[in-house]
Each structure stands twice: as C-alpha cells, then as structure tokens.
Design a protein around this motif. Sequence first.
Motif, PDB file in Angstrom:
ATOM      1  N   ALA A 376       0.828  -1.212   0.000  1.00 28.43           N
ATOM      2  CA  ALA A 376       0.000   0.000   0.000  1.00 28.43           C
ATOM      3  C   ALA A 376       0.862   1.261   0.000  1.00 28.43           C
ATOM      4  O   ALA A 376       0.373   2.345   0.327  1.00 28.43           O
ATOM      5  N   HIS A 377       2.117   1.118  -0.362  1.00 26.87           N
ATOM      6  CA  HIS A 377       3.043   2.254  -0.375  1.00 26.87           C
ATOM      7  C   HIS A 377       2.594   3.281  -1.408  1.00 26.87           C
ATOM      8  O   HIS A 377       2.117   2.927  -2.487  1.00 26.87           O
ATOM      9  N   PRO A 378       2.725   4.586  -1.086  1.00 26.17           N
ATOM     10  CA  PRO A 378       2.345   5.615  -2.067  1.00 26.17           C
ATOM     11  C   PRO A 378       3.143   5.543  -3.360  1.00 26.17           C
ATOM     12  O   PRO A 378       2.679   6.014  -4.400  1.00 26.17           O
ATOM     13  N   ASN A 379       4.356   4.971  -3.292  1.00 26.62           N
ATOM     14  CA  ASN A 379       5.155   4.790  -4.499  1.00 26.62           C
ATOM     15  C   ASN A 379       4.638   3.565  -5.236  1.00 26.62           C
ATOM     16  O   ASN A 379       4.713   2.442  -4.735  1.00 26.62           O
ATOM     17  N   SER A 380       4.102   3.759  -6.421  1.00 27.73           N
ATOM     18  CA  SER A 380       3.464   2.665  -7.146  1.00 27.73           C
ATOM     19  C   SER A 380       4.441   1.546  -7.484  1.00 27.73           C
ATOM     20  O   SER A 380       4.087   0.362  -7.449  1.00 27.73           O
ATOM     21  N   ALA A 381       5.697   1.889  -7.791  1.00 29.87           N
ATOM     22  CA  ALA A 381       6.690   0.858  -8.107  1.00 29.87           C
ATOM     23  C   ALA A 381       6.995  -0.001  -6.885  1.00 29.87           C
ATOM     24  O   ALA A 381       7.091  -1.232  -6.983  1.00 29.87           O
ATOM     25  N   MET A 382       7.138   0.632  -5.725  1.00 26.03           N
ATOM     26  CA  MET A 382       7.393  -0.121  -4.499  1.00 26.03           C
ATOM     27  C   MET A 382       6.182  -0.964  -4.125  1.00 26.03           C
ATOM     28  O   MET A 382       6.321  -2.126  -3.704  1.00 26.03           O
ATOM     29  N   ALA A 383       4.989  -0.411  -4.271  1.00 24.38           N
ATOM     30  CA  ALA A 383       3.770  -1.155  -3.949  1.00 24.38           C
ATOM     31  C   ALA A 383       3.631  -2.388  -4.840  1.00 24.38           C
ATOM     32  O   ALA A 383       3.294  -3.486  -4.369  1.00 24.38           O
ATOM     33  N   LYS A 384       3.890  -2.227  -6.129  1.00 28.14           N
ATOM     34  CA  LYS A 384       3.776  -3.355  -7.055  1.00 28.14           C
ATOM     35  C   LYS A 384       4.823  -4.433  -6.760  1.00 28.14           C
ATOM     36  O   LYS A 384       4.535  -5.631  -6.781  1.00 28.14           O
ATOM     37  N   ALA A 385       6.058  -3.997  -6.462  1.00 24.13           N
ATOM     38  CA  ALA A 385       7.115  -4.962  -6.164  1.00 24.13           C
ATOM     39  C   ALA A 385       6.787  -5.758  -4.909  1.00 24.13           C
ATOM     40  O   ALA A 385       6.991  -6.982  -4.861  1.00 24.13           O
ATOM     41  N   ALA A 386       6.257  -5.090  -3.886  1.00 22.31           N
ATOM     42  CA  ALA A 386       5.897  -5.792  -2.653  1.00 22.31           C
ATOM     43  C   ALA A 386       4.764  -6.782  -2.895  1.00 22.31           C
ATOM     44  O   ALA A 386       4.775  -7.909  -2.374  1.00 22.31           O
ATOM     45  N   ALA A 387       3.772  -6.365  -3.678  1.00 24.27           N
ATOM     46  CA  ALA A 387       2.656  -7.271  -3.976  1.00 24.27           C
ATOM     47  C   ALA A 387       3.125  -8.479  -4.791  1.00 24.27           C
ATOM     48  O   ALA A 387       2.681  -9.608  -4.543  1.00 24.27           O
ATOM     49  N   ASP A 388       4.047  -8.254  -5.721  1.00 22.72           N
ATOM     50  CA  ASP A 388       4.552  -9.366  -6.531  1.00 22.72           C
ATOM     51  C   ASP A 388       5.313 -10.370  -5.672  1.00 22.72           C
ATOM     52  O   ASP A 388       5.148 -11.593  -5.826  1.00 22.72           O
TER      53      ASP A 388
END
Length: 396
Positions: A376-388
């Motif tokens: 749920a990080h405001p940084n979309s790249a970090m959020a996507k990497a964590a979800a992956d």
Amino acid sequence: MISKLLYLAQHIWRTLWVRVVLISVFSLLALAIAPLLTPFIPENIRLQLGREAVLPVLTILASGMLAVTTFSLNVMVSAYRAASSMATPRAYRLLLDDTITQSVLATFVGGFVYSLSAVILFHAKVYSEDAAVVVFAFTMVVVTLIVLAILRWIDHLSHLGSMDHTLQIIEKRARESMHARARRPSLGARRMLDDDVVPDTAGSICSRKSGYVRFIDVARLNELAEDTDSQVFVTSVPGEFVLRGSVIGTLSRSDAELRSRAARAFDIGDVRTFEQDPTLGLTILAETGQRALSPGINDPGTAIEVLGRIERLLWEEVPNEPQSETDYTPTFARVSLPVVRARTLLDCAVLPISRDGADNPDVTQRIYELLSRISAHPNSAMAKAAADIRDQLGSR
C-alpha cells in the motif's frame, strides 16, 4: 554531490589513527607554544605556581592514561567482536566508524602524549620556572577533557556491542544512504531509461581493478563530457562487483585518453561503502536477520525486529512517487545513470530472511505483514514490487 577527493577525505577522517594523530599533534603544539605565552603571565602567579605544582599531576596523567588507553582498546575490540558474531561481520566495519569511541580513545592517547612529553621537557630543563604556569593551565584543560571523555566513555560502554546498539547503527547508516539516494535517484545525473541507445561509435570505460564499485564522481564525468562534447553512460552502479577490464560505462565517442580519465572517476575497492549504495544497509540488516535464524543462534525475535526496521526504512525513505522525466532536471546532464529499482531494495532486504525463516511460522507471518503493508506504499513501483513478492512467496 561530493567529489571523489572529499569522499576519500571523509573515509580517512573516520579512521581511528587519524584522530589519535591529530589530537597528539595538538597536544605537542600546546607544549611548544607554552614558553611563548610566559611574558603574558602576571608575576605574582608565576611565583605561586612552579614546576613542583604541575610535575606531580603530569606524572599521574602519564602513568594513568597509558593504562586507561590499553584497557579501553581491549574493551573496544571485545565489544566489536561480540557484535560481529551476533549480527554479521559487515557490522564490524560500521562499528569501527563510531565517532564517540574514536574521540574518547584519541583524547586518552593525546593526554598520555601531552603529559609524558611535558615531564620529559621539564626534566630536560627545556622549560623555565615561569613556563610552568602556562603548562599548569594547559594541564588543567587536559584534565577536564579527560574527565569528560571518561564520563562519555562510561555512558557509551553501557550499550557498546549490544544487539540493540548494533541494529541502531546499521539502521541509521542505511537511512542516511537511502535518504541521500532518494533526493538524487541517479546521483544528479540524467536517469538512464530502458530505451536509451548508446551510439555504435561509443568507447568502453573499463574497470582499472577488480572489486566493488564504491563511488562514482559524477561531477568529474560530466566535466570530462562537457570538455569533449560527449555523453557518458554509466552501466555499473555503486555496490556492484566488477572485474578488472570489464565495462563499467560507455562514452558517445571513442577516445583512449578520455576513457582512461573517465575510469579514474570510479572508486573500486574490496568492500562496499554507504555513500552511494542504498542497498548496503538493507543487506546488512538482512544478514543480521539470517544470522539470528541460524541453528546455532535460533533467535527468531531478532529476525522479527530486523524486519520491523526494514519495513520502517522502506516506508519512510522511499519517496512517495518519483519525479517524471519532464519534471526532473539533472544537475549533470551529460551523464546517464540507472536509478535503484524498488524491486532491488525488496530483494536484498526481504528475500534472504524469507529463505532462512521459511520453517518459522512467526517469521513467515511477519514477512507477509511487511509485504502487505508495503504493497500500500504511495510509491506505485514499491507497492507493485511488494505485492509481486508477496504473491510469489504465497504460491510456494
């Protein structure tokens, strides 16, 4: 953005022997100027304070400081070895940069050099009776500094070498490095994009030695590019291991002399450093978590604490959203350099602990919570990497 010269100066300043030498030199300078200050001392004070008043104090200092310094060095080495065995050997290098320990030991050694030198000068009759007043005043200053150093040392010893102190130092250095890189994602250079194409006439910049890329003097590279009307494309970023002769960057023009000068802008050494490598602190934290999960230690609580510190760093030090290319104005427009990707930060921080803690339900649950919150990080790249990564670990 610091230059390579300033970067080397900072590393030299963090070494223990440099501070010891500087304070010792200052103490000798104080003894050297003591006779020059004698004419400014009132005559009635000269008669009251002679060499009999200062020599006993100097003798006590000379014998006491040698013992205190030896004891303090033994304590420092023992504490550092204990910390490296509990955490990771890489933590030892961080503890060596501890400025409090360096300043305290330098004060002790400086006090010893000052007092011993003063005793020798008095017995050699280099100092007159009048000079003893100035030496007495300097001695009182030295005694005050030593007392303050001892109090500071006692407070520091209460946590030196402990796991909490070691983790605190690692997190602090990791935060500083990540914060600096967040402010300058490509070290002030132009961001190298995936679709950047290097001209066919480009000349390769080759590494001068094998080791880790520790520092890149981007300002120097930009200066060289401006002088020759060329572009520099950096391909090996700080923290990457390279071999001698391997390509670490390219130039938009082929010039042997220019390539040689550009190669000198890269500092390559045996160990990684924090200045331009935001992944190093996360790697050391992950190694500490792995060590805690080893069969010989079996301390999942420390691994869970490490994960908390990693989560805090990723949430607070990764910018909410990177600037778009239209909003970003590079300081060094003739140099292109890759940015650190969010997936790289997560891979070096979370995956090592997830592998070693796969059999521990508490650690596995904590990793899942970390990835869920970072997703749920405001940084979309970090959020996507964590979800992956969360989905990847969940599918095992």
